[in-house]
Design an enzyme around this catalytic site. Structure first.
Site, PDB file in Angstrom:
ATOM      1  N   ASP A  83      38.304  -4.283 -33.748  1.00 38.79           N
ATOM      2  CA  ASP A  83      37.637  -5.012 -33.074  1.00 38.79           C
ATOM      3  C   ASP A  83      36.536  -4.289 -32.597  1.00 38.79           C
ATOM      4  O   ASP A  83      36.317  -3.202 -32.189  1.00 38.79           O
ATOM      5  CB  ASP A  83      38.352  -5.169 -31.673  1.00 38.79           C
ATOM      6  N   LYS A 113      35.740  -6.920 -36.414  1.00 36.55           N
ATOM      7  CA  LYS A 113      35.876  -8.223 -35.925  1.00 36.55           C
ATOM      8  C   LYS A 113      35.270  -8.388 -34.756  1.00 36.55           C
ATOM      9  O   LYS A 113      35.216  -7.278 -33.824  1.00 36.55           O
ATOM     10  CB  LYS A 113      37.408  -8.548 -35.556  1.00 36.55           C
ATOM     11  N   GLU A 115      33.535 -11.426 -31.457  1.00 34.88           N
ATOM     12  CA  GLU A 115      33.900 -12.903 -31.062  1.00 34.88           C
ATOM     13  C   GLU A 115      32.461 -13.541 -30.740  1.00 34.88           C
ATOM     14  O   GLU A 115      31.709 -13.036 -30.398  1.00 34.88           O
ATOM     15  CB  GLU A 115      34.614 -12.497 -29.505  1.00 34.88           C
ATOM     16  N   GLU A 182      41.965 -18.564 -31.859  1.00 35.73           N
ATOM     17  CA  GLU A 182      42.838 -18.041 -30.743  1.00 35.73           C
ATOM     18  C   GLU A 182      42.873 -19.189 -29.813  1.00 35.73           C
ATOM     19  O   GLU A 182      41.785 -19.720 -29.096  1.00 35.73           O
ATOM     20  CB  GLU A 182      42.503 -16.951 -30.237  1.00 35.73           C
TER      21      GLU A 182
HETATM   22  O1  KIV Z   1      42.397  -8.089 -29.493  1.00 41.16           O
HETATM   23  C1  KIV Z   1      43.255  -8.680 -30.100  1.00 41.16           C
HETATM   24  O2  KIV Z   1      44.416  -8.064 -30.321  1.00 41.16           O
HETATM   25  C2  KIV Z   1      42.992  -9.759 -30.742  1.00 41.16           C
HETATM   26  C3  KIV Z   1      44.074 -10.644 -31.533  1.00 41.16           C
HETATM   27  C4  KIV Z   1      44.904 -11.275 -30.289  1.00 41.16           C
HETATM   28  C5  KIV Z   1      43.287 -11.861 -32.284  1.00 41.16           C
HETATM   29  O3  KIV Z   1      41.724 -10.069 -30.811  1.00 41.16           O
END
Ligand code: KIV
Length: 265
Positions: A83, A113, A115, A182
């Protein structure tokens, strides 16, 4: 076999559901990798389940790199997805490339990843141009908790659902290889999954996605500060651990541990 953006896309084409779990350290990565989980996500949820914050906003690049590198050392076959934390990519395209690059160079992630939809498409395109696979994330995006007024289901109603479908097309056009959905109604998640050709991974988004992701502490019953409706407990590991800790305390106190076999002569 190593999971890659190509194998994950093939799974969508062959209707073979993709499995993703959050993971934050080496020993857990070994267990999940051995079990055959396709994608290990170093989620910024680590701020809540590992560091005890009330949301994900305080997580830093240093936190993410530290945990990503630990997971990457334990993942032989799983795709390692890291993330991008709050304000590591929203600020500029330059920041987005530099920080995505750090997660790959220092953390050894296979992809990142982030957002958001249309608002971050420039960043997605630039990261993809730097040859780093991107997973987009739409719906209940936790970094927007203050803007949403809490962790609330998104995409309800015509306007909101149209915006999510439009955002899904935009992030695909920008070059995303995957899309996390989500906290949105199941019907909407199914529609998005049918609309885009990249794999969708759902969490609180019903069974119509190409794969599923859960926070591992939730699915193992290790985190009870807040248990969302969409979580299924696949084990009561929290209870098992607590009982083991109690047995250890008893054994130390009554002198039965360490025994002869645990002792050097
Ligand atoms: O930070 C995380 O764990 C996430 C998932 C819930 C998709 O983004």
């Amino acid at each position: 076999m190593k999971n890659t953006v190509l194998t994950l896309r093939k799974q969508k084409e062959e209707n073979d559901k993709i499995t993703m779990l959050t993971c934050y350290d080496y020993s857990m990565a070994r267990l999940m990798d051995d079990a055959g989980v396709n994608v290990l996500l170093i989620g910024d949820s680590l701020g809540m389940v590992m560091l005890g914050y009330e949301d994900t906003l305080s997580v830093t690049m240093e936190d993410m790199i530290h945990h990503t590198a630990a997971v990457a050392r334990g993942a032989k076959n799983a795709f390692v997805l890291a993330d991008m934390p709050f304000l590591s990519y929203q600020t500029s395209v330059y920041d987005a490339i530099v920080n995505a690059g750090r997660l790959v160079k220092e953390g050894r992630a296979n992809g990142v990843k982030l957002e958001g939809g249309a608002a971050v498409c420039e960043q997605i395109k630039a990261i993809v141009d730097a040859q780093i696979p991107v997973c987009a994330h739409l719906g209940l995006t936790p970094q927007s908790v203050n803007a949403f007024g809490g962790f609330k289901v998104q995409g309800r109603g015509d306007e909101a659902s149209k915006r999510i479908i439009e955002d899904a097309k935009r992030v695909e056009d920008a070059g995303s290889s995957m899309l996390v959905l989500e906290g949105i109604p199941a019907e909407l998640a199914t529609k998005v999954t049918e609309t885009v050709s990249i794999p969708t991974i759902g969490i609180g988004a019903g069974a119509g996605c190409d794969g599923q992701v859960l926070v591992y502490q939730d699915m193992l019953g290790m985190f009870s500060d807040f248990v969302p409706k969409f979580v299924r407990r696949f084990g009561e590991v929290g209870d098992v651990m607590k009982n083991a800790f109690k047995d250890y305390i008893d054994a130390v106190k009554d002198g039965s541990f360490p025994a002869e076999e645990h002792t050097y002569s």
